[in-house]
Design a protein around this motif. Structure first.
Motif, PDB file in Angstrom:
ATOM      1  N   LYS A   9       0.813  -1.219   0.000  1.00  0.00           N
ATOM      2  CA  LYS A   9       0.000   0.000   0.000  1.00  0.00           C
ATOM      3  C   LYS A   9       0.845   1.267   0.000  1.00  0.00           C
ATOM      4  O   LYS A   9       0.364   2.327  -0.324  1.00  0.00           O
ATOM      5  N   GLY A  10       2.087   1.178   0.453  1.00  0.00           N
ATOM      6  CA  GLY A  10       2.938   2.364   0.532  1.00  0.00           C
ATOM      7  C   GLY A  10       2.924   2.975   1.920  1.00  0.00           C
ATOM      8  O   GLY A  10       2.544   2.330   2.903  1.00  0.00           O
ATOM      9  N   ASN A  11       3.332   4.234   1.973  1.00  0.00           N
ATOM     10  CA  ASN A  11       3.414   4.938   3.254  1.00  0.00           C
ATOM     11  C   ASN A  11       2.067   5.527   3.652  1.00  0.00           C
ATOM     12  O   ASN A  11       1.329   6.048   2.819  1.00  0.00           O
ATOM     13  N   CYS A  12       1.776   5.438   4.929  1.00  0.00           N
ATOM     14  CA  CYS A  12       0.571   6.025   5.509  1.00  0.00           C
ATOM     15  C   CYS A  12       1.026   6.997   6.592  1.00  0.00           C
ATOM     16  O   CYS A  12       1.795   6.633   7.472  1.00  0.00           O
ATOM     17  N   GLN A  13       0.598   8.246   6.490  1.00  0.00           N
ATOM     18  CA  GLN A  13       0.975   9.233   7.496  1.00  0.00           C
ATOM     19  C   GLN A  13      -0.169   9.396   8.490  1.00  0.00           C
ATOM     20  O   GLN A  13      -1.312   9.616   8.104  1.00  0.00           O
ATOM     21  N   ILE A  14       0.174   9.272   9.761  1.00  0.00           N
ATOM     22  CA  ILE A  14      -0.820   9.371  10.830  1.00  0.00           C
ATOM     23  C   ILE A  14      -0.560  10.661  11.599  1.00  0.00           C
ATOM     24  O   ILE A  14       0.518  10.864  12.152  1.00  0.00           O
ATOM     25  N   GLU A  15      -1.559  11.516  11.619  1.00  0.00           N
ATOM     26  CA  GLU A  15      -1.437  12.768  12.351  1.00  0.00           C
ATOM     27  C   GLU A  15      -2.125  12.678  13.714  1.00  0.00           C
ATOM     28  O   GLU A  15      -1.640  13.195  14.706  1.00  0.00           O
ATOM     29  N   PHE A  16      -3.252  11.981  13.772  1.00  0.00           N
ATOM     30  CA  PHE A  16      -4.009  11.808  15.011  1.00  0.00           C
ATOM     31  C   PHE A  16      -4.291  10.332  15.209  1.00  0.00           C
ATOM     32  O   PHE A  16      -4.578   9.612  14.256  1.00  0.00           O
ATOM     33  N   LEU A  17      -4.231   9.887  16.452  1.00  0.00           N
ATOM     34  CA  LEU A  17      -4.503   8.498  16.768  1.00  0.00           C
ATOM     35  C   LEU A  17      -5.455   8.457  17.961  1.00  0.00           C
ATOM     36  O   LEU A  17      -5.164   9.022  19.016  1.00  0.00           O
ATOM     37  N   VAL A  18      -6.593   7.833  17.773  1.00  0.00           N
ATOM     38  CA  VAL A  18      -7.586   7.706  18.838  1.00  0.00           C
ATOM     39  C   VAL A  18      -7.595   6.248  19.274  1.00  0.00           C
ATOM     40  O   VAL A  18      -7.746   5.346  18.452  1.00  0.00           O
ATOM     41  N   LEU A  19      -7.410   6.011  20.567  1.00  0.00           N
ATOM     42  CA  LEU A  19      -7.362   4.655  21.108  1.00  0.00           C
ATOM     43  C   LEU A  19      -8.399   4.475  22.203  1.00  0.00           C
ATOM     44  O   LEU A  19      -8.701   5.403  22.941  1.00  0.00           O
ATOM     45  N   ASP A  20      -8.910   3.269  22.314  1.00  0.00           N
ATOM     46  CA  ASP A  20      -9.848   2.928  23.372  1.00  0.00           C
ATOM     47  C   ASP A  20      -9.029   2.528  24.602  1.00  0.00           C
ATOM     48  O   ASP A  20      -8.233   1.596  24.539  1.00  0.00           O
TER      49      ASP A  20
END
Length: 45
Positions: A9-20
């Motif tokens: 899929k290539g690179n994925c940039q994550i700016e925000f991460l919401v976790l339970d």
């Protein structure tokens, strides 16, 4: 921002991460030690 390389899929940039938190990252409202270490390692990379 965190960049994750997803094979095929290539690179994925994550700016925000919401976790339970409850029952996913914690037990009895305490962050699990292994989760804490993984999150810190992720933030360092």
């Amino acid at each position: 921002m965190i960049t994750v390389d997803i094979p095929g899929k290539g690179n994925c940039q994550i700016e925000f991460l919401v976790l339970d938190f409850n029952r996913t990252l914690a037990f009895d409202s305490q962050l699990l030690e292994t989760i804490e270490l993984c999150l810190k390692a992720t933030l360092r990379s």
